[in-house]
Design a protein around this motif. Sequence first.
Motif, PDB file in Angstrom:
ATOM      1  N   GLU A 165       0.859  -1.182   0.000  1.00 46.64           N
ATOM      2  CA  GLU A 165       0.000   0.000   0.000  1.00 46.64           C
ATOM      3  C   GLU A 165       0.893   1.229   0.000  1.00 46.64           C
ATOM      4  O   GLU A 165       1.934   1.259   0.675  1.00 46.64           O
ATOM      5  CB  GLU A 165      -0.905   0.014   1.234  1.00 46.64           C
ATOM      6  N   LEU A 166       0.503   2.233  -0.760  1.00 49.07           N
ATOM      7  CA  LEU A 166       1.201   3.514  -0.792  1.00 49.07           C
ATOM      8  C   LEU A 166       0.221   4.591  -0.367  1.00 49.07           C
ATOM      9  O   LEU A 166      -0.821   4.803  -1.010  1.00 49.07           O
ATOM     10  CB  LEU A 166       1.755   3.792  -2.188  1.00 49.07           C
ATOM     11  N   ILE A 167       0.539   5.238   0.749  1.00 53.47           N
ATOM     12  CA  ILE A 167      -0.323   6.269   1.322  1.00 53.47           C
ATOM     13  C   ILE A 167       0.476   7.565   1.291  1.00 53.47           C
ATOM     14  O   ILE A 167       1.448   7.736   2.037  1.00 53.47           O
ATOM     15  CB  ILE A 167      -0.743   5.903   2.762  1.00 53.47           C
ATOM     16  N   VAL A 168       0.104   8.464   0.391  1.00 52.88           N
ATOM     17  CA  VAL A 168       0.908   9.641   0.087  1.00 52.88           C
ATOM     18  C   VAL A 168       0.157  10.889   0.519  1.00 52.88           C
ATOM     19  O   VAL A 168      -1.000  11.112   0.129  1.00 52.88           O
ATOM     20  CB  VAL A 168       1.223   9.712  -1.419  1.00 52.88           C
ATOM     21  N   THR A 169       0.821  11.718   1.314  1.00 56.93           N
ATOM     22  CA  THR A 169       0.275  13.012   1.719  1.00 56.93           C
ATOM     23  C   THR A 169       1.040  14.099   0.979  1.00 56.93           C
ATOM     24  O   THR A 169       2.269  14.151   1.043  1.00 56.93           O
ATOM     25  CB  THR A 169       0.394  13.206   3.236  1.00 56.93           C
ATOM     26  N   ALA A 170       0.294  14.944   0.258  1.00 56.51           N
ATOM     27  CA  ALA A 170       0.906  15.981  -0.571  1.00 56.51           C
ATOM     28  C   ALA A 170      -0.025  17.188  -0.625  1.00 56.51           C
ATOM     29  O   ALA A 170      -1.215  17.079  -0.285  1.00 56.51           O
ATOM     30  CB  ALA A 170       1.166  15.448  -1.974  1.00 56.51           C
ATOM     31  N   ASN A 179       0.338   2.129  -7.624  1.00 57.09           N
ATOM     32  CA  ASN A 179      -0.074   0.769  -7.987  1.00 57.09           C
ATOM     33  C   ASN A 179      -1.428   0.429  -7.392  1.00 57.09           C
ATOM     34  O   ASN A 179      -1.805   0.910  -6.333  1.00 57.09           O
ATOM     35  CB  ASN A 179       0.940  -0.255  -7.466  1.00 57.09           C
ATOM     36  N   GLY A 180      -2.140  -0.466  -8.084  1.00 58.86           N
ATOM     37  CA  GLY A 180      -3.340  -1.054  -7.518  1.00 58.86           C
ATOM     38  C   GLY A 180      -4.567  -0.176  -7.643  1.00 58.86           C
ATOM     39  O   GLY A 180      -4.722   0.598  -8.594  1.00 58.86           O
ATOM     40  N   LEU A 181      -5.461  -0.283  -6.655  1.00 60.73           N
ATOM     41  CA  LEU A 181      -6.726   0.434  -6.664  1.00 60.73           C
ATOM     42  C   LEU A 181      -6.719   1.565  -5.658  1.00 60.73           C
ATOM     43  O   LEU A 181      -6.184   1.442  -4.552  1.00 60.73           O
ATOM     44  CB  LEU A 181      -7.878  -0.522  -6.351  1.00 60.73           C
ATOM     45  N   LEU A 182      -7.382   2.661  -6.036  1.00 65.04           N
ATOM     46  CA  LEU A 182      -7.518   3.812  -5.146  1.00 65.04           C
ATOM     47  C   LEU A 182      -8.484   3.457  -4.013  1.00 65.04           C
ATOM     48  O   LEU A 182      -9.621   3.026  -4.255  1.00 65.04           O
ATOM     49  CB  LEU A 182      -8.042   5.009  -5.936  1.00 65.04           C
ATOM     50  N   GLN A 183      -8.018   3.647  -2.764  1.00 68.15           N
ATOM     51  CA  GLN A 183      -8.837   3.351  -1.590  1.00 68.15           C
ATOM     52  C   GLN A 183      -9.532   4.593  -1.035  1.00 68.15           C
ATOM     53  O   GLN A 183     -10.693   4.533  -0.640  1.00 68.15           O
ATOM     54  CB  GLN A 183      -7.962   2.730  -0.491  1.00 68.15           C
ATOM     55  N   GLU A 184      -8.794   5.694  -1.003  1.00 68.76           N
ATOM     56  CA  GLU A 184      -9.401   6.928  -0.477  1.00 68.76           C
ATOM     57  C   GLU A 184      -8.559   8.131  -0.862  1.00 68.76           C
ATOM     58  O   GLU A 184      -7.358   8.035  -1.126  1.00 68.76           O
ATOM     59  CB  GLU A 184      -9.517   6.875   1.049  1.00 68.76           C
ATOM     60  N   THR A 195      -3.715  10.418  -0.021  1.00 65.60           N
ATOM     61  CA  THR A 195      -4.201   9.514  -1.070  1.00 65.60           C
ATOM     62  C   THR A 195      -3.675   8.107  -0.795  1.00 65.60           C
ATOM     63  O   THR A 195      -2.478   7.921  -0.591  1.00 65.60           O
ATOM     64  CB  THR A 195      -3.732   9.971  -2.458  1.00 65.60           C
ATOM     65  N   HIS A 196      -4.581   7.151  -0.797  1.00 64.99           N
ATOM     66  CA  HIS A 196      -4.249   5.779  -0.389  1.00 64.99           C
ATOM     67  C   HIS A 196      -4.526   4.836  -1.564  1.00 64.99           C
ATOM     68  O   HIS A 196      -5.659   4.691  -2.016  1.00 64.99           O
ATOM     69  CB  HIS A 196      -5.108   5.410   0.823  1.00 64.99           C
ATOM     70  N   TRP A 197      -3.465   4.190  -2.056  1.00 62.31           N
ATOM     71  CA  TRP A 197      -3.572   3.162  -3.085  1.00 62.31           C
ATOM     72  C   TRP A 197      -3.161   1.817  -2.489  1.00 62.31           C
ATOM     73  O   TRP A 197      -2.237   1.750  -1.670  1.00 62.31           O
ATOM     74  CB  TRP A 197      -2.651   3.467  -4.264  1.00 62.31           C
ATOM     75  N   LYS A 198      -3.827   0.745  -2.940  1.00 55.68           N
ATOM     76  CA  LYS A 198      -3.535  -0.595  -2.423  1.00 55.68           C
ATOM     77  C   LYS A 198      -3.301  -1.562  -3.573  1.00 55.68           C
ATOM     78  O   LYS A 198      -4.155  -1.710  -4.456  1.00 55.68           O
ATOM     79  CB  LYS A 198      -4.678  -1.097  -1.546  1.00 55.68           C
ATOM     80  N   GLN A 199      -2.146  -2.213  -3.541  1.00 51.94           N
ATOM     81  CA  GLN A 199      -1.759  -3.220  -4.530  1.00 51.94           C
ATOM     82  C   GLN A 199      -1.979  -4.589  -3.912  1.00 51.94           C
ATOM     83  O   GLN A 199      -1.210  -5.023  -3.053  1.00 51.94           O
ATOM     84  CB  GLN A 199      -0.291  -3.021  -4.923  1.00 51.94           C
ATOM     85  N   SER A 200      -3.026  -5.286  -4.343  1.00 48.27           N
ATOM     86  CA  SER A 200      -3.434  -6.536  -3.703  1.00 48.27           C
ATOM     87  C   SER A 200      -2.825  -7.774  -4.334  1.00 48.27           C
ATOM     88  O   SER A 200      -3.102  -8.895  -3.890  1.00 48.27           O
ATOM     89  CB  SER A 200      -4.967  -6.655  -3.729  1.00 48.27           C
ATOM     90  N   VAL A 201      -2.019  -7.587  -5.370  1.00 48.69           N
ATOM     91  CA  VAL A 201      -1.334  -8.692  -6.042  1.00 48.69           C
ATOM     92  C   VAL A 201       0.156  -8.541  -5.760  1.00 48.69           C
ATOM     93  O   VAL A 201       0.712  -7.446  -5.910  1.00 48.69           O
ATOM     94  CB  VAL A 201      -1.597  -8.663  -7.566  1.00 48.69           C
ATOM     95  N   PRO A 202       0.857  -9.595  -5.335  1.00 52.52           N
ATOM     96  CA  PRO A 202       2.273  -9.446  -4.979  1.00 52.52           C
ATOM     97  C   PRO A 202       3.135  -9.044  -6.176  1.00 52.52           C
ATOM     98  O   PRO A 202       2.968  -9.567  -7.280  1.00 52.52           O
ATOM     99  CB  PRO A 202       2.668 -10.827  -4.452  1.00 52.52           C
TER     100      PRO A 202
END
Length: 540
Positions: A165-170, A179-184, A195-202
Motif C-alpha cells: 500500500e502507498l499512502i501519500v500526503t501531498a 499501484n493497484g486500486l484507489l482506496q481513499e 491519497t491511499h492506493w492498495k496493490q493486492s497482487v504481490p
Amino acid sequence: MTRALIAALALTAWAAPAVADTYPRQPGVDAWHYVFRVELSDTSPDIIGEATVDLLFTKDGVSRVALDLASAANGKGMTVSAVTTGAARVQYVHQNNVLTLTLPSPSTSGRHGIFTIAYRGAPANGLRLLQNKYGEWCAFSENWPNRAREWLPTIDHPSDKATSELIVTAPSRYQVVANGLLQEETALGDGRTRTHWKQSVPIASWLNAIGVEQFDIHHAGQVSGVELQTWVAHQDADAGRVYFEGPARQAIDFYSEHVGPYPYEKLANVAAAGITGGVEHASAIFYGERGLGAAPATNLVAHEIAHQWFGDAVTESDWDDVWLSEGFATYFTLLFTEHYSGRDAFVTGLTASRARAIATEKSLPGISVIHDNLADMTQVLNQLVYQKGGWVLHMLRGVVGTDAFWAGIRDYYRRYRDRNVSTDDFRRVMEAASRQDLAWFFDQWLKRSTSPSFEGGWRYNPTARRIEVELNQTQAGEAYRVPVEFGITSAGEPAMRIERVVMTEKGSRYTIAADTEPVAVAFDPNTWLLMTGATFRKLP
C-alpha cells in the motif's frame, strides 16, 4: 520425445530455481506486505516516511532481518528515527545502505513479524522531486532495478514479491497515482490531501511506484475487463489520449487473448517527468513526458504492457535471468505487430532486431544473454537481453512449432503468474508443451556469446534429378545445432516450396529431390535464424 523423457520432465519440472546473482538472500524470511506512508512537500527536497513491513518467517531461529534502505551521506539518503513492533522498540543498525533489525526473540516458522520504521531524508535517487517540462513541481519514482531502497525500506530484490500500500500526503493541488486500486482521498484541512492506493497482487519491490503532479486524468473505460486510465500533465490532456489509449486497448486485448488474463486491478498509462522511454511498474506504467507526441506510441506501449505479463506478473527470480523480462517484452511486441500489422511488418521488425543483436554481440565480446553471477547492477541491461533474448523466443517458436509455442506460453503464465521463475523453469514448461528435449537449444543460444554464420550454395544435378546443397558454419568454435530451411522456387509453381533440415556439424551436404531445375534456392526464406551473416549462391 520418449515416454521416459516425458516422465522425467513431470518429476522435475517444478523444482526451485538456483541462486545466481550476488544479492545476499535471507533464508527463512519472506516479505509479505508493505505499507508505505510518505509525506511530500513542494517546498522541500525531504520526505517523511513510515513503513510497516510484514514478514513471514519460514524457518525457526531467525534472529536478525536486513532491509535495504539508503544511509544518509552528503545531504542525501534516509535517517531512521525509530523501529517498533507493536508497542516495543526494536534494536537496529543502519549502515552501508542496510537496516538490520534484531528480533525481540528468534522466529518461529509460519509466524509473522510486523515492524514499523520511521525515517526521513532527501532521496538521492529512486524518488525524484523535480519540475516537469512545463516548469511545475512534481514527483515521480523510478526504482529500477534496485533503487526502491533509496526511499523505501524493502527487501529490494525481485525474488521476494509482496503486496503493498502507498499512502501519500501531498499539497491538495496535486493528484497522486500509484499501484493497484484507489482506496481513499482525504482532505486533511491543512492544504494537504492523503491519497491511499492498495496493490493486492504481490509484486517485486522495484515495481512499487508513485507519481504526483497536477494531472489530467482520463478514465477510458474497460478493456477485456481491465480499467484503463490515462494520467498526463493537465496541459497534455488531448495528446495523452491519442498517444496511449488506442495502442493500450489493442495490447490488452492481444495479450489477454493469447497469453492469459491481465494480472492487475487496473492499467494506468502515466506521462512522467525525469525518465525516458517507459518503465513497466505494475498497473501504473510510466513513460517519459517529453516523448508524448501527436501520434500513437504503438510499439512503446505494446512493449511496456507486455511487461505486465512478463517481468511483472511472471518475474525472474534472479537478475541473471533478466532476459525473461526484456526478451519476452521485445518478442511479444513483435508478435503484437504480426497480429495487427501483418507478416511483412513482423519480418521488418525481426530483421532490425537481429541487426541490433549481432551488433551488440560484437561490441560486448564474451557476454551471453544470461548473466554470469551479476554483481554490478549498472550492467544488468544490454541489447542482448532485449534483442537476442527476443530472437531466442522466435527461434524456439520455429523449433517447436507455433501451436506448441503458444500452448507452452499460456501454461508458463498460468503456472507462474504472481510468482518467480528461472530460465530452467521456462525450459521445462516448453519441453512439456512440445514433447522435446530442449536443453541443447537453451544452452547454445543463451550461454554462448556469438551467433553462427553460414556460407554455401546449391547446384542442380539433372541426371539424378536433385538439388545438391553445400552448407558450412563459419563461426569460431563448435557447430550450432540449427533447423535450416531452403526455399525452392520453380517455374510454373505459384508458391515457394520449403525444405527443412537439421544441421549439426560445421559442414554438411544435403540433397533435395526435384524433377526440374529450380529458378532459385533461398536460404532461410522465412527468417527463422539468428546469424551474423550468410552467403548462399548458385554453385558451378
